[in-house]
Design an enzyme around this catalytic site. Structure first.
Site, PDB file in Angstrom:
ATOM      1  N   ASP A   1       0.868  -1.176   0.000  1.00  0.00           N
ATOM      2  CA  ASP A   1       0.000   0.000   0.000  1.00  0.00           C
ATOM      3  C   ASP A   1       0.906   1.228   0.000  1.00  0.00           C
ATOM      4  OD1 ASP A   1      -1.574   2.170   0.608  1.00  0.00           O
ATOM      5  OD2 ASP A   1      -2.494   1.297   2.393  1.00  0.00           O
TER       6      ASP A   1
ATOM      7  N   GLN B   1       0.944   6.791   0.598  1.00  0.00           N
ATOM      8  CA  GLN B   1       1.689   7.965   1.061  1.00  0.00           C
ATOM      9  C   GLN B   1       3.025   8.158   0.340  1.00  0.00           C
ATOM     10  OE1 GLN B   1       0.343  10.081   3.118  1.00  0.00           O
ATOM     11  NE2 GLN B   1      -1.441   8.826   3.605  1.00  0.00           N
TER      12      GLN B   1
ATOM     13  N   LYS C   1      -3.138  12.210  -3.550  1.00  0.00           N
ATOM     14  CA  LYS C   1      -2.136  12.485  -2.528  1.00  0.00           C
ATOM     15  C   LYS C   1      -0.822  12.960  -3.152  1.00  0.00           C
ATOM     16  CE  LYS C   1      -4.073   8.974   0.582  1.00  0.00           C
ATOM     17  NZ  LYS C   1      -4.731   9.774   1.598  1.00  0.00           N
TER      18      LYS C   1
ATOM     19  N   CYS D   1      -8.535   6.318  10.381  1.00  0.00           N
ATOM     20  CA  CYS D   1      -8.788   5.070   9.637  1.00  0.00           C
ATOM     21  C   CYS D   1      -7.787   3.990  10.033  1.00  0.00           C
ATOM     22  CB  CYS D   1      -8.758   5.306   8.132  1.00  0.00           C
ATOM     23  SG  CYS D   1     -10.086   6.359   7.537  1.00  0.00           S
TER      24      CYS D   1
END
Length: 411
Positions: free
Chosen positions: A201, A204, A227, A368
């Site tokens: 993932d 970021q 992002k 989250c």
């Protein structure tokens, strides 16, 4: 590092930074949630609808051909941006969340009862729930890597948990709460020794680290445009070609088929077999401008500048009485521009609300990541996250505003 003049030139490209919030200048420090958009991205949206609005991959007329060409050029641009081997390994999705769900749904037939999936306790809900659902459906077992008090993964846990039963390991590259950069290359290497697939993932990552998926040797990598100064509602799943070709589509309809009859349907080749229906054409094309913006500034320059902001902010915030910084071991080589904290006796929502009145946008709540909140025994945190348009003066103002907030709430 950028000079003040260079940062001001960058800031001038973001119209929203001229906004005032309750009569205060906007200080936007919620970049881990979404970044603001530069003019070249905003203008590209209007340009798309003004000059090429059309469906793609299925029309013979000029506008359809033009829009298709732009979409596929962005696919190639992303391929180069992440150093993928083939452009067909880039699957357009709605974003990181859908990309993870796509993999979890598509590998369904390869998971059987008793198989194991490994994640960590620092994951975003989007990298927890799809695997929980898959495990429940198939009778598989979800195993969790724990962390130390400083937020670093317990790699000894991982080495204990992984086995021949492990089918997939899914880990965040950078924690959206702690900002810690995880040792994903080591995790990928170890997982492959046991024949497990790895999904990273990278929500970021794209505007924080130089990304080379071939060097990582990762099987799946996911992230979103919004992002990294791009539009919302668009992201990608990168997958190794040989793996994607074996997976089944997770959605069905126009655009992902070769032939349809009432007896049998055959699917398109990758990437199209995973891209059913009309894609977010605008989002894809506009994303290309956001990638150009990042490349013009330089990821290494962005990373170095944000590291300076991080170090300065940690130094200033650490001097506040009663502050608790999470994931703070002062090894800044393992951190990106994210700081999460709480103030003694003060609720994070109350702090965030007053900071908002002072013009500072921060994120508050469980972020989250409720399992991580449970680990630290808190209901929520206050998170600040930097971008290339943030400044040292803004950090000074944040520091003074936190002191003011404490006085207001503790009087």
């Amino acid at each position: 590092m950028f000079s003040e003049n260079e940062i001001q030139k960058i800031r001038n490209q973001f119209p929203i930074l001229k906004e005032r919030i309750y009569s205060n200048p906007l200080i936007y420090m919620d970049n881990a949630a979404t970044t603001q958009k530069p003019l070249k991205v905003i203008q590209a949206t209007q340009n798309y609808y003004s000059t090429m609005n059309s469906n793609v991959h299925r029309g013979v007329h000029y506008l359809s051909h033009k829009a298709t060409l732009y979409v596929e050029n962005v696919r190639k641009k992303i391929q180069k941006f992440i150093h993928a081997k083939h452009s067909s390994e880039i699957i357009f999705t709605k974003g990181t969340t859908e990309s993870i769900n796509l993999v979890a749904s598509s590998i369904d037939d390869f998971i059987k009862q008793g198989d194991e999936i490994i994640i960590s306790c620092i994951e975003h809900h989007s990298n927890i729930v799809p695997w929980q659902v898959l495990c429940k459906k198939k009778g598989a077992i979800l195993k969790i890597i724990s962390i130390y008090e400083n937020g670093l993964l317990k790699l000894t846990d991982f080495e204990f948990l992984i086995s021949e039963k492990t089918k997939i390991v899914s880990i965040s590259h950078i924690s959206n709460v702690l900002g810690i950069i995880n040792p994903v290359q080591d995790i990928i290497k170890k997982a492959h020794e046991y024949g497990a697939l790895v999904l990273i993932d990278g929500a970021q990552v794209p505007s924080n680290l130089d990304l080379d998926v071939q060097n990582l040797n990762v099987d799946f990598y996911v992230f979103s445009a919004h992002k990294m100064y791009g539009p919302t509602g668009i992201g990608i799943l990168y997958g190794k070609k040989k793996i994607l070709e074996k997976l089944y589509p997770h959605q069905f309809g126009g655009g992902m088929i070769k032939n349809v009859s009432f007896d049998k349907t055959t699917y398109s080749d990758i990437p199209f077999k995973f891209e059913s229906g009309t894609p977010n054409i605008e989002g894809i094309i506009v994303w290309g401008n956001a990638i150009d913006f990042v490349k013009e500034i330089g990821i290494s320059n962005i990373q170095a500048y944000k590291k300076k902001l991080l170090i300065y902010a940690v130094k200033r915030l650490s001097s506040i009485d009663g502050i608790q910084l999470y994931g703070d071991d002062r090894d800044f080589s393992k951190k990106s521009g994210i700081i999460s904290f709480n103030l003694y006796k003060l609720h994070c929502f109350d702090v965030g609300s007053i900071l908002d009145r002072l013009g500072i946008a921060v994120r508050t709540g469980h972020l989250c990541a409720q399992p991580l909140m449970n680990f630290f025994k808190v209901s929520g945190m206050i998170r600040i996250s930097f971008s290339v348009y943030n400044t040292f003066k803004e950090i000074d103002y944040l520091f003074e505003s936190i002191l003011k907030t404490k006085k207001i709430l503790l009087k």
